[in-house]
Design a protein around this motif. Structure first.
Motif, short mmCIF file in Angstrom:
data_model
loop_
_atom_site.label_atom_id
_atom_site.label_comp_id
_atom_site.label_asym_id
_atom_site.label_seq_id
_atom_site.Cartn_x
_atom_site.Cartn_y
_atom_site.Cartn_z
N MET A 1 -4.84 -10.44 10.16
CA MET A 1 -5.00 -10.09 8.75
C MET A 1 -4.10 -10.98 7.90
O MET A 1 -2.89 -11.06 8.15
N PRO A 2 -4.64 -11.65 6.87
CA PRO A 2 -3.80 -12.47 5.98
C PRO A 2 -2.71 -11.61 5.34
O PRO A 2 -2.92 -10.43 5.03
N ILE A 3 -1.55 -12.19 5.11
CA ILE A 3 -0.41 -11.45 4.60
C ILE A 3 -0.70 -10.82 3.24
O ILE A 3 -0.26 -9.69 2.95
N GLU A 4 -1.47 -11.49 2.38
CA GLU A 4 -1.78 -10.92 1.06
C GLU A 4 -2.64 -9.67 1.19
O GLU A 4 -2.48 -8.71 0.43
N VAL A 5 -3.58 -9.69 2.13
CA VAL A 5 -4.41 -8.51 2.37
C VAL A 5 -3.56 -7.37 2.89
O VAL A 5 -3.70 -6.21 2.47
N ARG A 6 -2.64 -7.68 3.82
CA ARG A 6 -1.77 -6.64 4.36
C ARG A 6 -0.88 -6.06 3.26
O ARG A 6 -0.64 -4.85 3.22
N ARG A 7 -0.39 -6.91 2.37
CA ARG A 7 0.46 -6.41 1.29
C ARG A 7 -0.30 -5.43 0.39
O ARG A 7 0.24 -4.39 0.00
N GLU A 8 -1.54 -5.76 0.08
CA GLU A 8 -2.34 -4.85 -0.73
C GLU A 8 -2.57 -3.54 0.00
O GLU A 8 -2.54 -2.46 -0.60
N GLN A 9 -2.81 -3.60 1.31
CA GLN A 9 -3.00 -2.41 2.11
C GLN A 9 -1.75 -1.54 2.09
O GLN A 9 -1.83 -0.31 1.95
N VAL A 10 -0.60 -2.17 2.20
CA VAL A 10 0.68 -1.45 2.17
C VAL A 10 0.91 -0.83 0.79
O VAL A 10 1.35 0.32 0.67
N LEU A 11 0.62 -1.58 -0.25
CA LEU A 11 0.79 -1.05 -1.61
C LEU A 11 -0.14 0.13 -1.86
O LEU A 11 0.27 1.13 -2.47
N ASP A 12 -1.37 0.04 -1.41
CA ASP A 12 -2.32 1.15 -1.58
C ASP A 12 -1.83 2.40 -0.86
O ASP A 12 -1.93 3.52 -1.39
N ALA A 13 -1.31 2.21 0.34
CA ALA A 13 -0.80 3.35 1.11
C ALA A 13 0.41 3.98 0.41
O ALA A 13 0.54 5.21 0.34
N THR A 14 1.29 3.15 -0.13
CA THR A 14 2.47 3.64 -0.83
C THR A 14 2.07 4.42 -2.08
O THR A 14 2.62 5.49 -2.37
N LEU A 15 1.12 3.88 -2.83
CA LEU A 15 0.64 4.56 -4.04
C LEU A 15 0.09 5.93 -3.70
O LEU A 15 0.37 6.92 -4.39
N LYS A 16 -0.72 6.01 -2.65
CA LYS A 16 -1.31 7.30 -2.25
C LYS A 16 -0.23 8.31 -1.88
O LYS A 16 -0.30 9.48 -2.30
N LEU A 17 0.76 7.87 -1.14
CA LEU A 17 1.85 8.77 -0.76
C LEU A 17 2.60 9.30 -1.98
O LEU A 17 2.90 10.50 -2.07
N ILE A 18 2.92 8.41 -2.91
CA ILE A 18 3.70 8.82 -4.08
C ILE A 18 2.92 9.78 -4.95
O ILE A 18 3.44 10.80 -5.41
N VAL A 19 1.66 9.47 -5.20
CA VAL A 19 0.84 10.32 -6.06
C VAL A 19 0.65 11.70 -5.45
O VAL A 19 0.68 12.72 -6.15
N GLU A 20 0.49 11.76 -4.14
CA GLU A 20 0.22 13.03 -3.48
C GLU A 20 1.50 13.83 -3.16
O GLU A 20 1.49 15.06 -3.22
N ARG A 21 2.61 13.11 -2.85
CA ARG A 21 3.77 13.82 -2.32
C ARG A 21 5.10 13.45 -2.99
O ARG A 21 6.14 14.01 -2.66
N GLY A 22 5.08 12.52 -3.94
CA GLY A 22 6.30 12.15 -4.64
C GLY A 22 6.99 10.95 -4.02
O GLY A 22 6.69 10.53 -2.90
N VAL A 31 4.84 5.02 5.14
CA VAL A 31 3.89 4.02 4.66
C VAL A 31 3.14 3.40 5.85
O VAL A 31 1.92 3.19 5.80
N ALA A 32 3.87 3.11 6.92
CA ALA A 32 3.24 2.53 8.10
C ALA A 32 2.17 3.47 8.66
O ALA A 32 1.07 3.03 9.02
N ARG A 33 2.49 4.78 8.71
CA ARG A 33 1.50 5.74 9.21
C ARG A 33 0.30 5.82 8.28
O ARG A 33 -0.84 5.85 8.73
N GLN A 34 0.56 5.87 6.98
CA GLN A 34 -0.52 5.98 6.01
C GLN A 34 -1.43 4.76 6.06
O GLN A 34 -2.66 4.88 5.96
N ALA A 35 -0.85 3.58 6.22
CA ALA A 35 -1.63 2.34 6.25
C ALA A 35 -2.21 2.05 7.63
O ALA A 35 -2.98 1.10 7.79
N GLU A 36 -1.81 2.86 8.62
CA GLU A 36 -2.24 2.67 10.00
C GLU A 36 -1.86 1.28 10.50
O GLU A 36 -2.66 0.54 11.07
N LEU A 37 -0.59 0.96 10.24
CA LEU A 37 -0.02 -0.31 10.68
C LEU A 37 1.24 -0.06 11.49
O LEU A 37 1.93 0.95 11.27
#
Length: 202
Positions: A1-22, A31-37
């Motif tokens: 996976m290209p690093i830019e794609v992975r970064r977006e995946q990590v950011l999306d996972a972080t956003l979901k965690l924060i919005v749902e749980r703070g 974040v690793a669990r949420q992104a499945e990485l």
């Protein structure tokens, strides 16, 4: 996976965690669990929680500022002030409804919000205020009575109303829709026009 794609995946996972749980929930391990990485892959994208949060905030701030800019119709000589203001409000609230997570992150901060987040909120608010000042200045010669207002206070009052509208669209989307706000804005501006006309006849 290209690093830019992975970064977006990590950011999306972080956003979901924060919005749902703070914010406290957004640990590197979570974040690793949420992104499945694997955790090392998350660290290869962002070396720590601080850089990760800063990157997320910068991305979401860009999205919000872009939405604010795109919501404003072109200010031309033929444009009607009331329709322009109403269209700007509806366009913005539709953007909020379409991408609520970005706005939740920046517009509805929790008590545990890091100081960096508050800086980004302030930057977004400043851009929105700038847009409102420009709209009111443009409308001074087009809207009866507008030239009599303190435009700075008017811009700040509209910003406060807008922030409340964004909050309601985010938290009660079925009841407070962009279209409902559009109807309200048109009705209010029409009533103000009728009041101004009546005063002019007296």
């Amino acid at each position: 996976m290209p690093i830019e794609v992975r970064r977006e995946q990590v950011l999306d996972a972080t956003l979901k965690l924060i919005v749902e749980r703070g914010y406290p929930a957004a640990t590197m391990e979570a974040v690793a669990r949420q992104a499945e990485l694997a955790k090392p892959r998350v660290y290869s994208a962002y070396p720590g929680r601080g850089p990760l949060l800063r990157a997320l905030l910068e991305r979401e701030e860009r999205r919000v500022v872009t939405a604010l800019a795109e919501a404003m119709p072109a200010l031309t000589e033929d444009s009607d002030f009331d329709e322009t203001l109403t269209a700007a409000a509806v366009n913005l609230l539709r953007a909020v409804a379409a991408h609520p997570a970005s706005w939740l992150l920046l517009m509805l901060p929790a008590d545990d919000t890091p100081s960096e987040v508050r800086e980004h909120i302030s930057a977004g608010r400043g851009f929105a205020l700038q847009q409102l000042r420009a709209l009111l200045a443009w409308g001074q010669s087009r809207r009866p009575g507008l030239d009599q207002l303190d435009l700075e206070l008017a811009a700040r009052a509209l910003l406060a109303v807008g922030e409340q509208a964004v909050g309601l669209v985010l938290t009660q989307p079925e009841e407070f829709t962009p279209e409902r706000y559009g109807r309200f804005a048109r009705g209010l501006l029409s009533a103000l026009s009728a009041h101004s006309a009546a005063r002019g006849q007296n």
